[in-house]
Design a protein around this motif. Structure first.
Motif, short mmCIF file in Angstrom:
data_model
loop_
_atom_site.label_atom_id
_atom_site.label_comp_id
_atom_site.label_asym_id
_atom_site.label_seq_id
_atom_site.Cartn_x
_atom_site.Cartn_y
_atom_site.Cartn_z
N ASP A 561 3.92 -5.02 -7.82
CA ASP A 561 4.00 -6.05 -6.79
C ASP A 561 2.58 -6.55 -6.53
N PRO A 562 2.32 -7.85 -6.73
CA PRO A 562 0.95 -8.34 -6.54
C PRO A 562 0.40 -8.07 -5.15
N ILE A 563 1.26 -8.07 -4.14
CA ILE A 563 0.78 -7.80 -2.77
C ILE A 563 0.30 -6.35 -2.66
N ASP A 564 0.96 -5.44 -3.39
CA ASP A 564 0.49 -4.05 -3.40
C ASP A 564 -0.89 -3.93 -4.03
N LEU A 565 -1.16 -4.76 -5.02
CA LEU A 565 -2.48 -4.73 -5.65
C LEU A 565 -3.54 -5.30 -4.71
N ILE A 566 -3.15 -6.27 -3.91
CA ILE A 566 -4.08 -6.87 -2.96
C ILE A 566 -4.38 -5.91 -1.82
N ASP A 567 -3.31 -5.32 -1.23
CA ASP A 567 -3.46 -4.48 -0.04
C ASP A 567 -3.64 -3.01 -0.34
N GLY A 568 -3.15 -2.57 -1.52
CA GLY A 568 -3.10 -1.16 -1.83
C GLY A 568 -1.82 -0.54 -1.29
N ILE A 569 -1.40 0.56 -1.89
CA ILE A 569 -0.18 1.24 -1.43
C ILE A 569 -0.30 2.71 -1.79
N ASP A 570 0.11 3.59 -0.87
CA ASP A 570 0.02 5.02 -1.15
C ASP A 570 1.15 5.44 -2.09
N LEU A 571 1.00 6.60 -2.67
CA LEU A 571 1.92 7.05 -3.71
C LEU A 571 3.36 7.15 -3.21
N GLU A 572 3.57 7.76 -2.05
CA GLU A 572 4.94 7.96 -1.57
C GLU A 572 5.64 6.63 -1.30
N SER A 573 4.91 5.68 -0.75
CA SER A 573 5.50 4.37 -0.49
C SER A 573 5.82 3.66 -1.80
N LEU A 574 4.96 3.84 -2.79
CA LEU A 574 5.19 3.21 -4.09
C LEU A 574 6.43 3.79 -4.76
N VAL A 575 6.57 5.11 -4.70
CA VAL A 575 7.74 5.77 -5.29
C VAL A 575 9.01 5.28 -4.61
N GLU A 576 9.00 5.26 -3.29
CA GLU A 576 10.17 4.81 -2.54
C GLU A 576 10.52 3.37 -2.89
N LYS A 577 9.51 2.55 -3.02
CA LYS A 577 9.72 1.14 -3.32
C LYS A 577 10.35 0.97 -4.70
#
Length: 961
Positions: A561-577
């Motif tokens: 997700d480009p917004i995740d690359l802009i803002d960053g995202i932690d591992l657990e949130s990424l897995v859930e997503k």
């Protein structure tokens, strides 16, 4: 400026200011004088139009990597042309996305325990509009996060009133000219959605299946033919069996009849070159109502006696809209009403019981599934509305042939021609409620009336009140309204100033996958209703794939997700997503494991500019774009490098010794007030290189080579300006000569301010933030960098001699540094340098730049050897024919260095057989992905080269006395 570059602290703030001040609004005519930001720094109001229509994203959607890549390209073009003085319009808008949006709202209704039928059509459509107003703007908010300088004041929606009027007008005109008709033809049918869908909404992937070999007895009792099929249930609709006319095995049977299994119906044996004698048994069942290829065969043979004598002329529809077997007189009673897959089981069992099943073989096949439902798509014979496209296609082909429209890269025009020259009529109706309802009404006798309203139809055709009319239930294909996008968004069918100003548009930026669905249809409609092409150029970009070249998909767990690359995202949130809402829940564990392995610390925040620079660097002329996060990290470092360079410039130019702000001076433009500046060859070199980079970057953008533009900017800003010029300028800044200091300051400001404008279209946020600090010192005026003029190269400032001379200096210093690295000599240790074989020109350059060589190379001494003077054992570097000699005696601990080299060599010697063995192992070489094999080969080559270099160093050190 803050000490640390923090994209989050600047990006949203600047975007809000840009939008609030109206900087994105197209400046047309005198109105530009009343817009914020207009004035001497704004583009000329009579500038030539430059217009891009955004490919309207689905209102249901969210930004994906393809969008982000495409929007980066478009925004770079818009910002570039805005700065070049064009009246720019980037037209905003979203698509109503008929099927996708209806599915979203139907799911909301289902959660309430209702269906759309419980609401009724009118109330359900009202519910969709309510959802659109409340939740339909996610993607436009995300576009803002990407820095897209879209004219939001003109935002359109394909279902707004003006767009609806345009759609209705086009439909009516085409119908009245006989270019729209209603007919029964084969379509892709989604049995879950109960509607026809376009080819783009059908995903075909290879799956494991079966091939059933069925005996079709000859009617004369003299044997049988074996027919292989992957869909045995469709045999109930067979009209014939086809063989190739040249197939010696069967040609004597042409014209004979077969007994259709399980039905008792007789069907003919026909000859058609569609049949491949080498595939299967060479006998193909022809089921024209349930297979697109069979339909084409039927079309060629339908006038023959054999098919004319078949029920319904051989066009037998055996299924319902639910993909169950119909209550049809030609279908045996025991199969009627069964789901197609249940019917398959029953039919196969009955064939086997009747001795008609020759064998069942495992078979891999491409299975078409609906992209939104996952249901197997059924070719289905149904009444639909069609556009007769051949008359529209001819001028659209000519427009590309004669150069009115240019494809970039040029080879994509061949794809366009291939489809356009074999074009089929376009099915434009969909059996859903959300969309532009077809403006057609029927009376009780089935007569069709097309018009703007029921009242208009009654008046035009003098229909009495007692004549009952009902409107067609279908809506138009979403692609129908988006085909009108280039002119409907500008106010057509009214002749608006915007239409006169911005049509034809300048360029369409899109992916190759919708050349047929959108590009071609816009060209046809634009020529038909405006008499001119909708755009002058079509820039076709590749599709974004992951670092291994794989298509990004949820089922593979490689979606970013480009917004995740802009803002960053932690591992657990990424897995859930990644695992939430998956259509294949059984893959969730696999995707979770892959995600944890790939991103053990989650995804860091890179900021928008770093992501945009990554996309620009990947925008070559290739078909696929491999996205690697390592590149984004590198460009985040690039932004940080630019930030720190700007801080250095500001610290050295904001105040003079007397704490006075540095301003421009008449005749100088930059530097200290009323004081002369002296420029060094280094200053002239960086200015010359700046102008060369302006030329290269401008040419790259003009030719849609954003990768070359990004490369040019990166190499100049990082390597030449930051790594070399800032270090070389320190020498002038620390000199006792005040004029020399002012010359360096002037050059620092000039080059940085110009480079910021040069890079702004690609990295808008960081360039705006820095420019606001640098501009007053550099003598630039204006409220924003985005309305500053784009740099224009000055050939007079390209001093070739300065470029050649400083390149010599850099190569000299790099030679010394390479020796330091190879010999493991401490960076701060002063080195004695001897020179040999130099020319008079080398001597002159050395004398002119001795201070730079000594400071940058950290030299203890610099001496030319006499012609008869023997050189001691030395490490050698070359600058042309000039030898740079660094005597080794006393500089290194010979035994310690030999021990270090031996340790490194032994490690490589140990690793090489492992890699060579892997590459020579057939189990790896034959099964591993090509990308993995390529990486191993590259690793082997690099280790072999490193081993050779280390052994050479070892030899040279051993030779020291």
């Amino acid at each position: 400026m803050d000490k640390t570059y923090s994209p989050h602290s600047i990006e949203q703030r600047w975007y809000n200011l840009w939008e609030e001040n109206g900087y994105f609004i197209a400046r047309d005519g005198v109105d530009a004088e009343n817009l914020p930001g207009a004035g001497s720094a704004a583009p000329k109001t009579d500038g030539e139009s430059y217009c891009i229509m955004i490919p309207p994203p689905n209102v249901t959607g969210s930004l994906h990597m393809g969008h982000a890549f495409q929007d980066t390209i478009m925004d770079a073009l818009i910002r570039y042309h805005r700065m070049k003085g064009y009246s720019t319009l980037w037209q905003a808008g979203t698509d109503h996305a008929g099927i996708a949006t209806q599915m979203v709202v139907e799911r909301l209704c289902n959660a309430e325990g209702k269906t759309r039928h419980d609401y009724g059509r009118e109330a359900f459509v009202d519910r969709v509009w309510q959802w659109k107003e409340e939740s339909g703007g996610m993607i436009t908010r995300q576009l803002r996060r990407m820095g897209s300088s879209i004219d939001w004041s003109r935002e359109r929606f394909t279902m707004d009133q003006g767009m609806s009027e345009a759609v209705q007008e086009v439909f009516i005109r085409l119908y009245e000219e006989g270019l729209i008709y209603r007919g029964k033809r084969l379509v892709n049918w989604d049995p879950v959605l109960h509607t026809a869908v376009s080819d783009l909404e059908v995903l075909s992937e290879e799956e494991n299946g079966s091939m059933w070999h069925i005996r079709y007895p000859l009617s004369n009792g003299q044997g049988h033919l074996i027919v292989a099929t992957t869909r045995p249930e469709t045999l109930l609709g067979d009209a014939a069996v086809a063989i190739h006319s040249g197939d010696e095995r069967y040609k004597h049977l042409i014209g004979e009849f077969l007994q259709l299994p399980l039905t008792g119906r007789r069907i003919p044996i026909i000859a058609d070159d569609y049949v491949d004698p080498e595939f299967g048994t060479g006998c193909v069942k022809i089921t024209p109502a349930h297979d697109f290829n069979d339909y084409e065969v039927w079309t060629r043979h339908r006038d023959g006696t054999a098919l004319q004598n078949q029920p319904h002329g051989g066009l037998i529809n055996i299924m319902t809209s639910n993909a169950s077997l119909a209550d049809h007189e030609l279908i045996p009673v025991q199969y009627r009403g069964l789901d197609r897959f249940e019917a398959r089981k029953r039919i196969v069992a009955d064939l086997e019981a009747g001795g008609l099943l020759e064998k069942i073989a495992d078979h891999k096949l491409m299975v078409p599934r609906g992209d939104r439902t996952g249901a197997v798509i059924e070719p289905f014979l149904t009444d639909q509305w069609y556009v007769r496209v051949e008359p529209l296609a001819k001028p659209a082909i000519e427009a590309v042939e004669n150069g009115d429209i240019k494809f970039v890269p040029d080879n994509w025009k061949n794809t366009y021609f291939e489809w356009m020259r074999n074009i089929q009529d376009w099915c434009i109706s969909r059996q859903i409620w959300w969309g532009h309802r077809i403006p057609a009404w029927y009376d009780d006798q089935g007569n069709i009336y097309v018009g703007r309203s029921e009242q208009a139809i009654r008046e035009r055709h003098h229909l009495p009140a007692e004549c009952s009319l009902r409107q067609d239930e279908d809506v138009l294909d979403t692609w129908f309204s988006s085909a009108l996008w280039p002119f409907s968004t500008l106010g057509w069918p009214q002749e608006t100033p915007e239409l006169a100003r911005h049509y034809p548009t300048s360029v369409l930026v899109t992916g190759f996958d919708i050349i047929f669905f959108w590009v071609a249809r816009m060209i046809m409609m634009g020529l038909k209703f405006r008499g001119d092409v909708p755009f002058r150029e079509v820039y076709i970009h590749g599709l974004v794939r992951d670092a291994e070249g794989q298509k990004m998909s949820k089922s593979k767990g490689n979606v970013l997700d480009p917004i995740d690359l802009i803002d960053g995202i932690d591992l657990e949130s990424l897995v859930e997503k990644r695992i939430s809402g998956m259509m294949q829940p059984h893959l969730a564990k696999k995707i979770e494991q892959a995600t944890r392995k790939q991103f053990p610390a989650g995804i860091p925040s890179f900021g928008t500019d770093a992501l945009r620079f990554t996309f620009a660097s990947l925008a070559s002329t290739g078909r696929d774009i491999r996205f690697d996060l390592a590149r984004t990290e590198g460009y985040r470092n690039f932004c940080n490098k630019l930030w720190n360079a700007a801080r250095f410039v500001l610290m050295n130019t904001e105040e003079d010794a007397g704490s006075k702000a540095i301003t421009g001076t008449e005749g100088q433009g930059h530097g200290l007030p009323e004081a002369p500046c002296r420029l060094t060859q280094v200053d002239r070199w960086i200015v010359a290189r700046l102008n060369q980079v302006i030329q290269a970057t401008t040419a790259a953008i003009d030719h849609y080579r954003f990768d070359l533009a990004a490369q040019s900017l990166y190499e100049f800003i990082w390597n030449e300006f930051c790594d070399w010029y800032l270090e070389l300028a320190k020498i002038s800044l620390q000199a006792d000569d005040a004029a020399l200091q002012r010359g360096a300051r002037r050059t620092l400001l000039t080059v940085l301010e110009t480079a910021l404008r040069l890079a702004h279209p690609i990295i808008p946020f960081i360039t705006e933030e820095i420019w606001q600090r640098v501009a007053p010192l550099a003598g630039a005026k204006g409220d924003t960098i985005m309305l500053q003029p784009y740099p224009i190269a000055d050939p007079a400032q390209i001093d070739e001699q300065a470029v050649a001379e400083i390149n010599w200096v850099m190569n000299f210093v790099l030679g010394v540094r390479r020796i330091r690295g190879e010999m493991n000599i401490a960076p701060g240790k002063p080195l004695p340098v001897l020179l040999q074989n130099g020319s008079a020109q080398d001597l002159e350059i050395l004398n002119n730049n001795r201070i730079y060589l000594e400071k940058m190379g950290r030299l203890e001494s610099l001496r030319w050897l006499r012609d008869d003077e023997p050189a001691p054992e030395s490490a050698i570097a070359l600058v042309g024919e000039l030898k740079i000699l660094i005597p080794m005696a006393g500089l290194i601990d010979k035994e310690a260095e030999l021990a270090r080299l031996d340790k490194e060599i032994q490690k490589i010697v140990k690793d090489l057989p492992r890699i060579e063995g892997k590459l020579n192992n057939p189990a790896f070489a034959d099964k591993a992905p090509a990308e993995v094999i390529a990486k191993e080969k590259q690793k082997l080559t690099e280790l072999q080269s490193l081993l050779k270099n280390l052994e050479e160093q070892q030899r040279r050190i051993r030779s020291l006395a």
